[in-house]
Design a protein around this motif. Structure first.
Motif, PDB file in Angstrom:
ATOM      1  N   PHE A  15      51.323  93.384 -25.000  1.00  0.00           N
ATOM      2  CA  PHE A  15      51.600  94.528 -25.859  1.00  0.00           C
ATOM      3  C   PHE A  15      53.103  94.734 -26.017  1.00  0.00           C
ATOM      4  CE2 PHE A  15      47.291  95.623 -24.345  1.00  0.00           C
ATOM      5  CZ  PHE A  15      46.678  95.806 -25.573  1.00  0.00           C
ATOM      6  N   ALA A  16      53.489  95.138 -27.215  1.00  0.00           N
ATOM      7  CA  ALA A  16      54.899  95.380 -27.495  1.00  0.00           C
ATOM      8  C   ALA A  16      55.405  96.583 -26.713  1.00  0.00           C
ATOM      9  CB  ALA A  16      55.110  95.593 -28.997  1.00  0.00           C
ATOM     10  N   GLU A  17      54.532  97.596 -26.537  1.00  0.00           N
ATOM     11  CA  GLU A  17      54.890  98.796 -25.775  1.00  0.00           C
ATOM     12  C   GLU A  17      53.758  99.096 -24.793  1.00  0.00           C
ATOM     13  OE1 GLU A  17      55.554 101.851 -28.639  1.00  0.00           O
ATOM     14  OE2 GLU A  17      57.349 100.924 -29.467  1.00  0.00           O
ATOM     15  N   PRO A  18      53.685  98.310 -23.703  1.00  0.00           N
ATOM     16  CA  PRO A  18      52.545  98.450 -22.781  1.00  0.00           C
ATOM     17  C   PRO A  18      52.407  99.831 -22.161  1.00  0.00           C
ATOM     18  CG  PRO A  18      54.292  97.084 -21.824  1.00  0.00           C
ATOM     19  CD  PRO A  18      54.630  97.286 -23.273  1.00  0.00           C
ATOM     20  N   LYS A  19      53.506 100.529 -21.956  1.00  0.00           N
ATOM     21  CA  LYS A  19      53.434 101.837 -21.307  1.00  0.00           C
ATOM     22  C   LYS A  19      52.849 102.914 -22.211  1.00  0.00           C
ATOM     23  CE  LYS A  19      57.236 101.065 -18.064  1.00  0.00           C
ATOM     24  NZ  LYS A  19      58.558 101.544 -17.567  1.00  0.00           N
ATOM     25  N   THR A  20      52.942 102.697 -23.521  1.00  0.00           N
ATOM     26  CA  THR A  20      52.431 103.707 -24.454  1.00  0.00           C
ATOM     27  C   THR A  20      51.130 103.275 -25.127  1.00  0.00           C
ATOM     28  OG1 THR A  20      53.746 102.792 -26.297  1.00  0.00           O
ATOM     29  CG2 THR A  20      54.780 104.490 -24.932  1.00  0.00           C
ATOM     30  N   GLU A  21      50.645 102.076 -24.811  1.00  0.00           N
ATOM     31  CA  GLU A  21      49.434 101.584 -25.463  1.00  0.00           C
ATOM     32  C   GLU A  21      48.223 102.390 -24.998  1.00  0.00           C
ATOM     33  OE1 GLU A  21      47.470  99.736 -28.231  1.00  0.00           O
ATOM     34  OE2 GLU A  21      49.599  99.291 -27.853  1.00  0.00           O
ATOM     35  N   LYS A  22      47.448 102.876 -25.971  1.00  0.00           N
ATOM     36  CA  LYS A  22      46.308 103.736 -25.687  1.00  0.00           C
ATOM     37  C   LYS A  22      45.072 102.907 -25.334  1.00  0.00           C
ATOM     38  CE  LYS A  22      45.925 107.557 -26.001  1.00  0.00           C
ATOM     39  NZ  LYS A  22      45.981 108.635 -24.980  1.00  0.00           N
TER      40      LYS A  22
END
Length: 331
Positions: free
Chosen positions: A124-131
């Motif tokens: 994921f490009a933004e793993p911490k914000t991926e829902k």
């Protein structure tokens, strides 16, 4: 000839030179045969269209198991084969938010000769914000007992505070199992696009699968759902993808069942599970053939103020808010 240091140096130099030449020849020959081997492997691999086939079924599996994930349709996939005959496939993936897509990351897969060692991973490009999508069954399939949602606190209040010039994605569950057509009819008055629906395919009734929940709620850990279908020709070079709209629901159902059947007839269980990440495909297929398509939620996208109106629907529960972005909707 009298032995002396000069002669010793001369002989050692000649020996080292000869040895160096031989080593260079061996390395050159090894590189040449390696290049020839890889050329033949690549030519045979390209000719069999195996890479294109694996990429196609990878995207089919992603359609079924990854809500609101899609590749750049028509874009170029990265397909290669290694010297150890491991096939590596990767392509960027996107999410629909409003009428446009945003980069979500990259799908990376490696198919080894033994499917047991195959790997499948989304970076994921933004793993911490991926829902993470959670959908709640409306009833316990084993007993028929009605269940409740595990509502994420403050979702609707958050939507109320978001600027109206924003679009977002929203997931929710339904309080009953229903046909896809019935859910579309419920959502018809609202200006939202339906992207994906969790599909009930016999979990906990016809086969065991992992699940979680609290109190009187059950959420399956493995998402399996219904969306726009895709089709390809025999050599996997040309593909078509149907939109997920009411007019195409019957065609999408037929395509999904067709591809499930093709995978069951033509591919091994280890290929389906270890490479594609599709578990219990045979049980799911048999259940859908016998009972038809029943869904229990959806992922939708649209203007935040339009999504907020869904709060008044008695049929939905367990809503959760996903990605948001600036206005890109049709007036």
């Amino acid at each position: 000839m009298e032995w002396n240091k000069d002669l010793e140096k001369k002989i050692l130099y000649k020996y080292r030179f000869t040895l160096t030449v031989r080593v260079i020849k061996v390395i050159a020959a090894t590189l040449f045969f390696f290049w020839l081997y890889m050329l033949l492997v690549s030519l045979i691999y390209d000719g069999t269209q195996l890479g294109e086939k694996h990429a196609f079924y990878s995207k089919v599996a992603m359609d079924w198991t990854q809500p609101n994930m899609e590749e750049d349709f028509g874009g170029l996939d990265s397909i290669e084969i290694t010297p150890f005959l491991t096939q590596k496939i990767s392509y960027p993936i996107y999410k629909r938010v409003g009428k446009e897509t945003v980069r979500a990351g990259e799908m990376k897969q490696a198919k080894s000769l033994l499917n047991t060692f195959s790997k499948r991973n989304i970076e994921f490009a933004e793993p911490k914000t991926e829902k993470e999508y959670n959908f709640y069954l409306p009833e316990d399939p084993r007993t028929g007992k009605s269940l409740e949602e595990n509502e994420v606190p403050g979702i609707w209040n958050r939507l109320e505070k978001v600027d109206e010039g924003t679009v977002a994605e929203l997931s929710f569950s339904t309080k009953t199992f229903m046909k896809p057509e019935e859910l579309y009819e419920i959502l018809k008055p609202y200006d939202v696009d339906v992207l994906w629906m969790p599909l009930y395919a016999g979990e906990l009734k016809d086969f065991e699968t992992s699940w979680g929940g609290g109190g009187d709620s059950i959420s399956l850990f493995y998402n399996f759902g219904f969306t726009g279908g895709r089709e390809t020709n025999n050599d996997f070079n040309s593909q078509t993808k149907l939109s997920f709209e009411p007019d195409h629901l019957n065609e999408n159902k037929k395509l999904m069942l067709k591809q499930m059947n093709e995978l069951l007839e033509n591919e091994s269980e280890s290929y389906r599970e270890n490479f594609l990440g599709l578990d219990h495909l045979e049980e799911r297929y048999n259940y859908l053939m016998k009972n038809g398509f029943q869904v229990y939620g959806a992922v939708v996208t649209g203007p935040v103020k339009e999504l907020l109106k869904l709060r008044d629907l008695e049929q939905i529960q367990g809503a959760d808010l996903g990605k948001m972005t600036y206005w890109n909707w049709e007036e």
